[in-house]
Write an enzyme that holds these catalytic residues in place. Structure first.
Site, PDB file in Angstrom:
ATOM      1  N   LYS A  86       3.090 -19.848  -0.022  1.00 40.88           N
ATOM      2  CA  LYS A  86       3.481 -18.714  -0.866  1.00 40.88           C
ATOM      3  C   LYS A  86       4.251 -19.268  -2.045  1.00 40.88           C
ATOM      4  O   LYS A  86       4.866 -20.346  -1.948  1.00 40.88           O
ATOM      5  CB  LYS A  86       4.386 -17.775  -0.063  1.00 40.88           C
ATOM      6  CG  LYS A  86       4.512 -16.391  -0.626  1.00 40.88           C
ATOM      7  CD  LYS A  86       3.450 -15.454  -0.098  1.00 40.88           C
ATOM      8  CE  LYS A  86       3.546 -14.080  -0.712  1.00 40.88           C
ATOM      9  NZ  LYS A  86       2.561 -13.154  -0.196  1.00 40.88           N
ATOM     10  N   GLY A 186       1.998   6.717   2.424  1.00 43.52           N
ATOM     11  CA  GLY A 186       1.672   5.912   1.241  1.00 43.52           C
ATOM     12  C   GLY A 186       0.174   5.948   0.995  1.00 43.52           C
ATOM     13  O   GLY A 186      -0.597   5.361   1.758  1.00 43.52           O
ATOM     14  N   VAL A 187      -0.228   6.677  -0.047  1.00 36.10           N
ATOM     15  CA  VAL A 187      -1.671   6.748  -0.334  1.00 36.10           C
ATOM     16  C   VAL A 187      -1.960   6.072  -1.675  1.00 36.10           C
ATOM     17  O   VAL A 187      -2.444   6.677  -2.624  1.00 36.10           O
ATOM     18  CB  VAL A 187      -2.213   8.204  -0.283  1.00 36.10           C
ATOM     19  CG1 VAL A 187      -2.418   8.625   1.155  1.00 36.10           C
ATOM     20  CG2 VAL A 187      -1.296   9.182  -1.015  1.00 36.10           C
ATOM     21  N   GLY A 188      -1.639   4.791  -1.715  1.00 34.80           N
ATOM     22  CA  GLY A 188      -1.962   3.975  -2.879  1.00 34.80           C
ATOM     23  C   GLY A 188      -3.343   3.387  -2.673  1.00 34.80           C
ATOM     24  O   GLY A 188      -4.231   4.032  -2.103  1.00 34.80           O
ATOM     25  N   HIS A 189      -3.516   2.126  -3.085  1.00 34.82           N
ATOM     26  CA  HIS A 189      -4.833   1.490  -2.986  1.00 34.82           C
ATOM     27  C   HIS A 189      -5.393   1.513  -1.574  1.00 34.82           C
ATOM     28  O   HIS A 189      -6.474   2.026  -1.332  1.00 34.82           O
ATOM     29  CB  HIS A 189      -4.730   0.034  -3.465  1.00 34.82           C
ATOM     30  CG  HIS A 189      -4.538  -0.069  -4.941  1.00 34.82           C
ATOM     31  ND1 HIS A 189      -3.308  -0.160  -5.526  1.00 34.82           N
ATOM     32  CD2 HIS A 189      -5.449  -0.074  -5.935  1.00 34.82           C
ATOM     33  CE1 HIS A 189      -3.459  -0.222  -6.831  1.00 34.82           C
ATOM     34  NE2 HIS A 189      -4.744  -0.170  -7.114  1.00 34.82           N
ATOM     35  N   VAL A 190      -4.631   0.961  -0.620  1.00 38.65           N
ATOM     36  CA  VAL A 190      -5.134   0.859   0.751  1.00 38.65           C
ATOM     37  C   VAL A 190      -5.138   2.233   1.427  1.00 38.65           C
ATOM     38  O   VAL A 190      -6.119   2.618   2.072  1.00 38.65           O
ATOM     39  CB  VAL A 190      -4.275  -0.125   1.587  1.00 38.65           C
ATOM     40  CG1 VAL A 190      -4.818  -0.234   3.002  1.00 38.65           C
ATOM     41  CG2 VAL A 190      -4.244  -1.505   0.939  1.00 38.65           C
TER      42      VAL A 190
HETATM   43  P1  NAD Z   1       0.118   0.501  -3.568  1.00 39.97           P
HETATM   44  O1  NAD Z   1       1.312   0.180  -4.380  1.00 39.97           O
HETATM   45  O2  NAD Z   1      -1.178   0.734  -4.250  1.00 39.97           O
HETATM   46  O3  NAD Z   1       0.410   1.813  -2.686  1.00 39.97           O
HETATM   47  C1  NAD Z   1       1.617   2.060  -2.041  1.00 39.97           C
HETATM   48  C2  NAD Z   1       1.822   3.561  -2.076  1.00 39.97           C
HETATM   49  O4  NAD Z   1       2.982   3.866  -1.300  1.00 39.97           O
HETATM   50  C3  NAD Z   1       2.089   4.097  -3.480  1.00 39.97           C
HETATM   51  O5  NAD Z   1       1.247   5.216  -3.736  1.00 39.97           O
HETATM   52  C4  NAD Z   1       3.553   4.501  -3.444  1.00 39.97           C
HETATM   53  O6  NAD Z   1       3.848   5.598  -4.261  1.00 39.97           O
HETATM   54  C5  NAD Z   1       3.734   4.841  -1.985  1.00 39.97           C
HETATM   55  N1  NAD Z   1       5.111   4.815  -1.485  1.00 39.97           N
HETATM   56  C6  NAD Z   1       6.124   3.966  -1.826  1.00 39.97           C
HETATM   57  N2  NAD Z   1       7.237   4.269  -1.137  1.00 39.97           N
HETATM   58  C7  NAD Z   1       6.915   5.307  -0.320  1.00 39.97           C
HETATM   59  C8  NAD Z   1       7.635   6.050   0.650  1.00 39.97           C
HETATM   60  N3  NAD Z   1       8.920   5.816   0.930  1.00 39.97           N
HETATM   61  N4  NAD Z   1       6.982   7.061   1.295  1.00 39.97           N
HETATM   62  C9  NAD Z   1       5.681   7.328   1.030  1.00 39.97           C
HETATM   63  N5  NAD Z   1       4.966   6.657   0.117  1.00 39.97           N
HETATM   64  C10 NAD Z   1       5.565   5.662  -0.548  1.00 39.97           C
HETATM   65  O7  NAD Z   1       0.007  -0.650  -2.492  1.00 39.97           O
HETATM   66  P2  NAD Z   1      -1.264  -1.023  -1.603  1.00 39.97           P
HETATM   67  O8  NAD Z   1      -2.014  -2.120  -2.264  1.00 39.97           O
HETATM   68  O9  NAD Z   1      -1.980   0.208  -1.200  1.00 39.97           O
HETATM   69  O10 NAD Z   1      -0.550  -1.670  -0.338  1.00 39.97           O
HETATM   70  C11 NAD Z   1       0.107  -0.859   0.620  1.00 39.97           C
HETATM   71  C12 NAD Z   1       0.857  -1.738   1.615  1.00 39.97           C
HETATM   72  O11 NAD Z   1      -0.057  -2.606   2.267  1.00 39.97           O
HETATM   73  C13 NAD Z   1       1.900  -2.654   0.958  1.00 39.97           C
HETATM   74  O12 NAD Z   1       2.967  -2.802   1.845  1.00 39.97           O
HETATM   75  C14 NAD Z   1       1.166  -3.982   0.821  1.00 39.97           C
HETATM   76  O13 NAD Z   1       2.061  -5.081   0.824  1.00 39.97           O
HETATM   77  C15 NAD Z   1       0.306  -3.966   2.067  1.00 39.97           C
HETATM   78  N6  NAD Z   1      -0.924  -4.768   1.960  1.00 39.97           N
HETATM   79  C16 NAD Z   1      -1.828  -4.495   0.981  1.00 39.97           C
HETATM   80  C17 NAD Z   1      -2.999  -5.251   0.897  1.00 39.97           C
HETATM   81  C18 NAD Z   1      -4.046  -4.947  -0.150  1.00 39.97           C
HETATM   82  O14 NAD Z   1      -5.176  -5.427  -0.023  1.00 39.97           O
HETATM   83  N7  NAD Z   1      -3.738  -4.157  -1.168  1.00 39.97           N
HETATM   84  C19 NAD Z   1      -3.237  -6.291   1.799  1.00 39.97           C
HETATM   85  C20 NAD Z   1      -2.290  -6.551   2.810  1.00 39.97           C
HETATM   86  C21 NAD Z   1      -1.137  -5.779   2.867  1.00 39.97           C
END
Ligand code: NAD
Length: 360
Positions: A86, A186-190
């Site tokens: 990392k 959390g309804v972001g990307h994943v």
């Molecule tokens: P992202 O930033 O696209 O989505 C995160 C979402 O969580 C956002 O919509 C944000 O507004 C919301 N959020 C933040 N704080 C919150 C809370 N207290 N309550 C409810 N919602 C909240 O991130 P992502 O890429 O979707 O990743 C989500 C998680 O998965 C992260 O912890 C990331 O480290 C982990 N992760 C992601 C990947 C990947 O491929 N993107 C891979 C491994 C792990």
């Protein structure tokens, strides 16, 4: 760095057996970065670069040592032939980041001649990875138009979905999520991709997000219910799926949570692995280890290293189903928490594969 600090650093490195830590600085660009290579028994160390305004250099060291070790376990458990590493860049990504700084960082990555392969993490975008690519080939997480794997989130979400189905199978003998009440925090990307799988399977999905526009978009697209962030831990649900932040499984939330399964994408969900890993087991909650079920992202990167195929990445992420069941089986037969079963399986693979490398 004075003698005492060097000694304390090598002592800290030996605590978790880190191989190499590289400190990088460049006056012209203002770059200050640390690259930590934890273990390369399985292959080159792979893990993202995080840019963060650390309160102190010591905090940055602590973070990079912890995160690089985490990558060794994640990569080993996912069955990938890569080790753990990392990097952290010390600085505010919104203020201090620019092309020259990132390319200078790329040159430092290049100087390790492939022993460390970088990718994006918090504070770093695919655009930054394109800058890194101008200085080194030892970079993944590039956009698809640059021959990379593109957004890893669909693969990550699919892996989480597989882990969730395996958890339901373990609990009820049937892996169907139809009719199950599942809260996606959390309804972001994943999170959004996960919701789409769950809705397709007729699960009863509840979502929560701090951003009202995200909530509205997902509710109207998938017809799911939403709850306020303050209501998340009071819901009567079958599955709690943390897809936002880490450390949400802690003393306070465990006192309220009534789910039977915890399975989500967020990293480091257990606030304290030993304490809360044991506590969930005591409460009869099945915890699918986060670093296994969210391995789809690193699986996507791995395929970028060996020759990218989206199909192959999804196929390998499907394997998370069987691996989750294997962890539950070990946890049951040895009466240990699931996080520990996962750690032991990861360590066993490193030891076993390390041995076959000794003979030609
Ligand atoms: P992202 O930033 O696209 O989505 C995160 C979402 O969580 C956002 O919509 C944000 O507004 C919301 N959020 C933040 N704080 C919150 C809370 N207290 N309550 C409810 N919602 C909240 O991130 P992502 O890429 O979707 O990743 C989500 C998680 O998965 C992260 O912890 C990331 O480290 C982990 N992760 C992601 C990947 C990947 O491929 N993107 C891979 C491994 C792990």
């Amino acid at each position: 760095m004075d003698k005492a600090n060097v000694a304390s650093l090598t002592t800290r490195m030996s605590t978790f057996d880190h191989e190499q830590v590289v400190f990088c600085q460049d006056k012209a660009t203002g770059l200050k970065a640390i690259i930590a290579i934890h273990n390369t028994v399985l292959g080159p160390a792979v893990g993202g670069t995080r840019m963060w305004a650390y309160a102190s250099e010591d905090d940055a060291v602590t973070d990079v040592l912890r995160l690089s070790r985490g990558m060794t376990y994640k990569n080993a458990l996912a069955g990938l032939n890569i080790g753990g590493g990392k990097a952290v860049i010390i600085g505010d990504a919104r203020k201090d980041k620019n092309e020259a700084l990132i390319r200078r960082f790329g040159k430092f990555v290049d100087s390790l001649a492939g022993k460390y392969i970088t990718a994006e993490d918090v504070g770093i975008s695919t655009k930054d990875m394109e800058y890194v690519k101008q200085e080194t080939d030892h970079v993944v997480g590039l956009p698809d138009y640059r021959g990379g794997g593109g957004d890893p989130s669909p693969v990550t979400a699919y892996g989480v979905y597989m882990g969730m189905k395996a958890s339901m199978k373990e609990l009820s003998g049937n892996d169907s999520l139809s009719g199950k009440k599942i809260l996606v925090q959390g309804v972001g990307h994943v999170g959004e991709y996960l919701v789409s799988h769950l809705v397709k399977e007729n699960a009863e999905v509840i979502i929560s997000d701090i951003y009202e526009d995200r909530v509205k978009a997902v509710v109207s697209k998938y017809g799911v219910k939403a709850v306020d962030v303050s209501e998340v831990y009071h819901q009567k649900i079958d599955v709690y799926s943390p897809c936002a932040l880490g450390a949400t499984v802690n003393d306070e939330t465990l006192a309220k949570l009534t789910c039977s399964i915890i399975c989500g994408a967020a990293n480091n969900q257990l606030a304290n692995e030993q304490i809360h890993g044991a506590e969930v087991q005591k409460k009869g909650i099945l915890y699918a280890p986060d670093y296994l079920v969210n391995a789809g992202g690193i699986i996507n990167c791995y395929w970028e290293i060996i020759g990218y195929s989206r199909e192959a990445a999804f196929a390998q992420a499907q394997g998370i189903y069987d691996k989750t069941l294997e962890i539950f089986s070990k946890s049951k037969s040895e009466n240990i928490p699931t996080y520990l079963a996962a750690n032991l399986l990861a360590e066993a693979r490193i030891n076993q594969i390390g041995k076959i490398k000794l003979s030609y």
